[in-house]
Design a protein around this motif. Sequence first.
Motif, PDB file in Angstrom:
ATOM      1  N   LEU A 255     -10.296   3.916  11.099  1.00  9.20           N
ATOM      2  CA  LEU A 255      -9.658   4.452   9.905  1.00  9.20           C
ATOM      3  C   LEU A 255      -8.476   3.551   9.563  1.00  9.20           C
ATOM      4  O   LEU A 255      -7.481   3.521  10.280  1.00  9.20           O
ATOM      5  N   ARG A 256      -8.615   2.792   8.490  1.00  9.19           N
ATOM      6  CA  ARG A 256      -7.574   1.832   8.104  1.00  9.19           C
ATOM      7  C   ARG A 256      -6.624   2.489   7.102  1.00  9.19           C
ATOM      8  O   ARG A 256      -7.046   2.930   6.040  1.00  9.19           O
ATOM      9  N   VAL A 257      -5.358   2.536   7.462  1.00  9.60           N
ATOM     10  CA  VAL A 257      -4.333   3.142   6.609  1.00  9.60           C
ATOM     11  C   VAL A 257      -3.281   2.061   6.360  1.00  9.60           C
ATOM     12  O   VAL A 257      -2.246   2.000   7.010  1.00  9.60           O
ATOM     13  N   ASP A 258      -3.568   1.202   5.397  1.00  7.09           N
ATOM     14  CA  ASP A 258      -2.780  -0.032   5.238  1.00  7.09           C
ATOM     15  C   ASP A 258      -2.274  -0.254   3.825  1.00  7.09           C
ATOM     16  O   ASP A 258      -1.844  -1.365   3.476  1.00  7.09           O
ATOM     17  N   GLY A 259      -2.334   0.780   2.979  1.00 10.87           N
ATOM     18  CA  GLY A 259      -1.855   0.624   1.622  1.00 10.87           C
ATOM     19  C   GLY A 259      -2.683  -0.340   0.778  1.00 10.87           C
ATOM     20  O   GLY A 259      -2.231  -0.806  -0.271  1.00 10.87           O
ATOM     21  N   GLY A 260      -3.886  -0.630   1.242  1.00 13.79           N
ATOM     22  CA  GLY A 260      -4.749  -1.558   0.518  1.00 13.79           C
ATOM     23  C   GLY A 260      -4.577  -3.007   0.903  1.00 13.79           C
ATOM     24  O   GLY A 260      -5.125  -3.897   0.250  1.00 13.79           O
ATOM     25  N   HIS A 261      -3.855  -3.272   1.981  1.00 11.33           N
ATOM     26  CA  HIS A 261      -3.569  -4.647   2.397  1.00 11.33           C
ATOM     27  C   HIS A 261      -4.845  -5.470   2.586  1.00 11.33           C
ATOM     28  O   HIS A 261      -4.915  -6.625   2.167  1.00 11.33           O
ATOM     29  N   CYS A 262      -5.831  -4.850   3.245  1.00 14.76           N
ATOM     30  CA  CYS A 262      -7.064  -5.598   3.574  1.00 14.76           C
ATOM     31  C   CYS A 262      -8.126  -5.507   2.480  1.00 14.76           C
ATOM     32  O   CYS A 262      -9.234  -6.022   2.657  1.00 14.76           O
ATOM     33  N   ALA A 263      -7.798  -4.869   1.364  1.00 18.45           N
ATOM     34  CA  ALA A 263      -8.810  -4.650   0.325  1.00 18.45           C
ATOM     35  C   ALA A 263      -8.688  -5.630  -0.841  1.00 18.45           C
ATOM     36  O   ALA A 263      -9.467  -5.543  -1.799  1.00 18.45           O
TER      37      ALA A 263
END
Length: 264
Positions: A255-263
């Motif tokens: 579950l990635r919770v990164d503010g969209g960093h990796c998107a």
Amino acid sequence: MLFRPLTLLFLSVTGAGGLVGTTVTQAILESGGDVVCLDVMEAPNQAEWTNIEAAAKKYARTVSYHQCNQRSDDEVTTAFAKLAPALRHPIRGLVACAGVSDHGPATEFPSSSFTRLLDVNVTGTFRVAQAVAREVGRSNDTASMVLIASMSGYVSNKGVDTAGYNSSKAAVHQLARSLAAEWGSRVNMPLIRVNSLSPGYIRTAATAEALKRPGMETQWVGDNMLYRLSTADEFRAPVLFLLGDGSSFMTGADLRVDGGHCAW
């Protein structure tokens, strides 16, 4: 309540009073779980621990603290031998937060420091997950584990040299998948779901030093789609989701919770 009465094992290397550690511990207490805190420090920060004990009292839960260096097989074994008999309910959850984030140019970074990163972040996580799985096997109940990884397991961080840290968090992703494969379908063993959680940049004492570098905060903020850093409170719900029945058909996932960093 999100949970039946249970004991969730909370693990933090920065102390039970660390910002993320305190936040997640309190969230679990508020949601109906007893909590056991393990940490390499001899004792937690007293001010933060007072808040944690107050939360346990308010919600009629229990919380305890045990010193344990997860780099040591003997210390992990000793800690579990001591804590397990004192629990009100069998262990049915793990949040593995322990980790270090040493950094430096790869041309100069000591191999001993690289080895330490892997031993704390990966092997240490495995040691505790293994100990929890053995306790779950004895109680013959189901369980859920959350291994704290990082978005850095997917990408390299701009502006900071963290080859060792990034490598260790990618390994945590694979560790979660591999343990999930074993413990989701093993005959004569209760079901244990294993997932990882990958935070983006969090505004904590651990990141404060890096953010002092000229332009670093502007870069980190601009690297994600929400244009800000996260706060520790924003990981309460993700951790509770992964521990609870709401994620009952989820294992071997991140579950990635990164503010969209990796998107991007």
